[in-house]
Design an enzyme around this catalytic site. Structure first.
Site, PDB file in Angstrom:
ATOM      1  N   ASP A 168     -27.955 -23.240 -12.869  1.00 60.12           N
ATOM      2  CA  ASP A 168     -27.793 -23.807 -11.523  1.00 60.12           C
ATOM      3  C   ASP A 168     -28.064 -22.721 -10.488  1.00 60.12           C
ATOM      4  OD1 ASP A 168     -27.252 -25.705  -9.557  1.00 60.12           O
ATOM      5  OD2 ASP A 168     -25.095 -25.387  -9.599  1.00 60.12           O
ATOM      6  N   ASP A 185     -21.169 -18.628  -9.692  1.00 66.61           N
ATOM      7  CA  ASP A 185     -21.117 -20.053 -10.045  1.00 66.61           C
ATOM      8  C   ASP A 185     -21.779 -20.360 -11.386  1.00 66.61           C
ATOM      9  OD1 ASP A 185     -20.429 -22.660  -9.791  1.00 66.61           O
ATOM     10  OD2 ASP A 185     -21.727 -23.123  -8.082  1.00 66.61           O
TER      11      ASP A 185
HETATM   12  N1  LIG Z   1     -16.484 -13.957  -5.941  1.00 62.63           N
HETATM   13  C1  LIG Z   1     -16.696 -14.510  -4.736  1.00 62.63           C
HETATM   14  N2  LIG Z   1     -16.695 -13.736  -3.611  1.00 62.63           N
HETATM   15  C2  LIG Z   1     -16.918 -14.286  -2.396  1.00 62.63           C
HETATM   16  N3  LIG Z   1     -17.152 -15.592  -2.187  1.00 62.63           N
HETATM   17  C3  LIG Z   1     -17.155 -16.421  -3.261  1.00 62.63           C
HETATM   18  C4  LIG Z   1     -16.936 -15.922  -4.581  1.00 62.63           C
HETATM   19  N4  LIG Z   1     -17.020 -16.959  -5.448  1.00 62.63           N
HETATM   20  C5  LIG Z   1     -17.263 -18.049  -4.701  1.00 62.63           C
HETATM   21  N5  LIG Z   1     -17.355 -17.749  -3.384  1.00 62.63           N
HETATM   22  C6  LIG Z   1     -17.612 -18.689  -2.274  1.00 62.63           C
HETATM   23  O1  LIG Z   1     -17.182 -19.980  -2.666  1.00 62.63           O
HETATM   24  C7  LIG Z   1     -18.276 -20.885  -2.691  1.00 62.63           C
HETATM   25  C8  LIG Z   1     -18.130 -21.852  -3.881  1.00 62.63           C
HETATM   26  O2  LIG Z   1     -18.118 -21.128  -5.097  1.00 62.63           O
HETATM   27  P1  LIG Z   1     -19.021 -21.572  -6.340  1.00 62.63           P
HETATM   28  O3  LIG Z   1     -18.640 -20.671  -7.481  1.00 62.63           O
HETATM   29  O4  LIG Z   1     -20.445 -21.587  -5.942  1.00 62.63           O
HETATM   30  O5  LIG Z   1     -18.462 -23.029  -6.678  1.00 62.63           O
HETATM   31  P2  LIG Z   1     -19.051 -24.500  -6.417  1.00 62.63           P
HETATM   32  O6  LIG Z   1     -20.434 -24.369  -5.809  1.00 62.63           O
HETATM   33  O7  LIG Z   1     -19.090 -25.118  -7.772  1.00 62.63           O
HETATM   34  O8  LIG Z   1     -18.078 -25.148  -5.517  1.00 62.63           O
HETATM   35  C9  LIG Z   1     -19.519 -20.008  -2.762  1.00 62.63           C
HETATM   36  O9  LIG Z   1     -20.626 -20.616  -2.160  1.00 62.63           O
HETATM   37  C10 LIG Z   1     -19.102 -18.771  -1.993  1.00 62.63           C
HETATM   38  O10 LIG Z   1     -19.302 -18.960  -0.607  1.00 62.63           O
HETATM   39 MG   LIG Z   2     -21.931 -23.043  -5.960  1.00 61.26          MG
END
Ligand SMILES: Nc1ncnc2c1ncn2[C@@H]1O[C@H](COP(=O)(O)OP(=O)(O)O)[C@@H](O)[C@H]1O
Ligand SMILES: [Mg+2]
Length: 288
Positions: A168, A185
């Site tokens: 993804d 992600d």
């Molecule tokens: N380790 C991290 N550090 C900073 N921001 C994060 C981190 N992990 C996630 N985020 C923020 O949270 C959002 C959602 O996380 P993500 O893992 O992409 O989950 P999903 O897209 O499935 O909701 C990301 O787009 C980012 O902005």
């Molecule tokens: Mg995401």
């Protein structure tokens, strides 16, 4: 703030001290900034399977091993037990992938464990110490776009050398810290060796990044990294530091169906000739 469900138990268990604020709530997970003593971390709380498009999981989970055969059968049947097992596998897959990729030198957030359905990890920050923007949130110069493309292709290679395909990858799942792109992600990361859709997923990941970087440096749209990487992988020549060109010559002979049919026909005739020879020898033997 009121402690969100899912994080209360971590506080009670002393794994974290407090929830500072929500960071992002997406389709599949809610991400929070949390404090453990003096350190600040990200906590990713997964939403339940129903809200996540459970039916789409099959494509990704192919080849992923369940613990026992009962679990594997249940996963196949999508019974209630199966659903629960599948959800657990989904959640654990991201943590497993983060540990594996971090060890393989891929730029991902450092994982700090998986507790009660919550992933704790390093907060990726920008040069001011604020949570980092996604690639999609920034404007790139052509030079930056070329640099990010090159770097992300090398990260895809490293992931593949560690046995994984993101599945993804796009400008929405890459953050930018002061040192460049960081990949996030990964709950759907696929096992490259056992998944029949592996090449298609690799190609989609590569195409997404190329389309984004190609907006700023259009010549990138002509590159063929997915084919180049896959060929090296399949011939066991891919190394974490393999130098890529972005060029790929599609093998014309592969499309030579007539040639292949001719070969099959020749082999069949040859087999027939041999059989006739054996039959004749046997008949002669029988007549003695
Ligand atoms: N380790 C991290 N550090 C900073 N921001 C994060 C981190 N992990 C996630 N985020 C923020 O949270 C959002 C959602 O996380 P993500 O893992 O992409 O989950 P999903 O897209 O499935 O909701 C990301 O787009 C980012 O902005
Ligand atoms: Mg995401």
């Amino acid at each position: 703030m009121k402690t969100p469900p899912g994080l209360q138990e971590l506080i009670e268990d002393g794994i974290i001290d407090e929830v500072i604020r929500p960071l992002k709530s997406g389709k599949e997970a809610a991400v929070y900034l949390v404090a453990s003593g003096a350190v600040i971390r990200c906590a990713k709380v997964y939403k339940d399977a129903n809200k996540r498009g459970f039916h789409k999981l099959a494509e990704y989970q192919e080849g992923r091993k369940a613990r026992g055969s009962r679990d594997a059968r249940a996963m196949g049947k999508r019974s209630r037990h199966g659903r629960k097992e599948q959800e657990a596998a989904w959640k654990n897959a991201e943590v497993d992938a983060l540990y594996r990729l971090d060890a393989a030198g891929v730029r991902v957030p450092k994982p700090y464990g998986f507790f009660n359905g919550v992933l704790l990890m390093e907060v990726i920050t920008d040069e001011h110490g604020d949570p980092a923007p996604r690639l999609n949130d920034v404007q790139a110069t052509p030079e930056q776009a070329r640099e990010w493309q090159k770097f992300l292709m090398s990260q895809i290679v490293r992931m593949l050398c560690a046995g994984l395909i993101h599945g993804d990858l796009s400008e929405y799942n890459v953050l930018l810290d002061a040192n460049g792109p960081v990949i996030i992600d990964l709950p759907q990361a696929v096992d490259a060796a056992s998944n029949n859709n592996a090449f298609a997923m690799l190609q989609r990941d590569v195409d997404n990044i190329t389309a984004y970087c190609g907006r700023y440096a259009p010549e990138l749209l002509e590159t063929e990294y997915a084919y180049e990487i896959w060929k090296l992988f399949q011939t066991r020549k891919l190394r974490p530091d393999s130098e890529l060109t972005g060029l790929f010559v599609h093998d014309e002979t592969e499309a030579d169906v007539d040639g292949v049919l001719l070969q099959i026909e020749e082999a069949r005739q040859e087999a027939e000739r041999r059989q006739r020879g054996r039959d004749e020898a046997e008949a002669a033997h029988g007549a003695e």
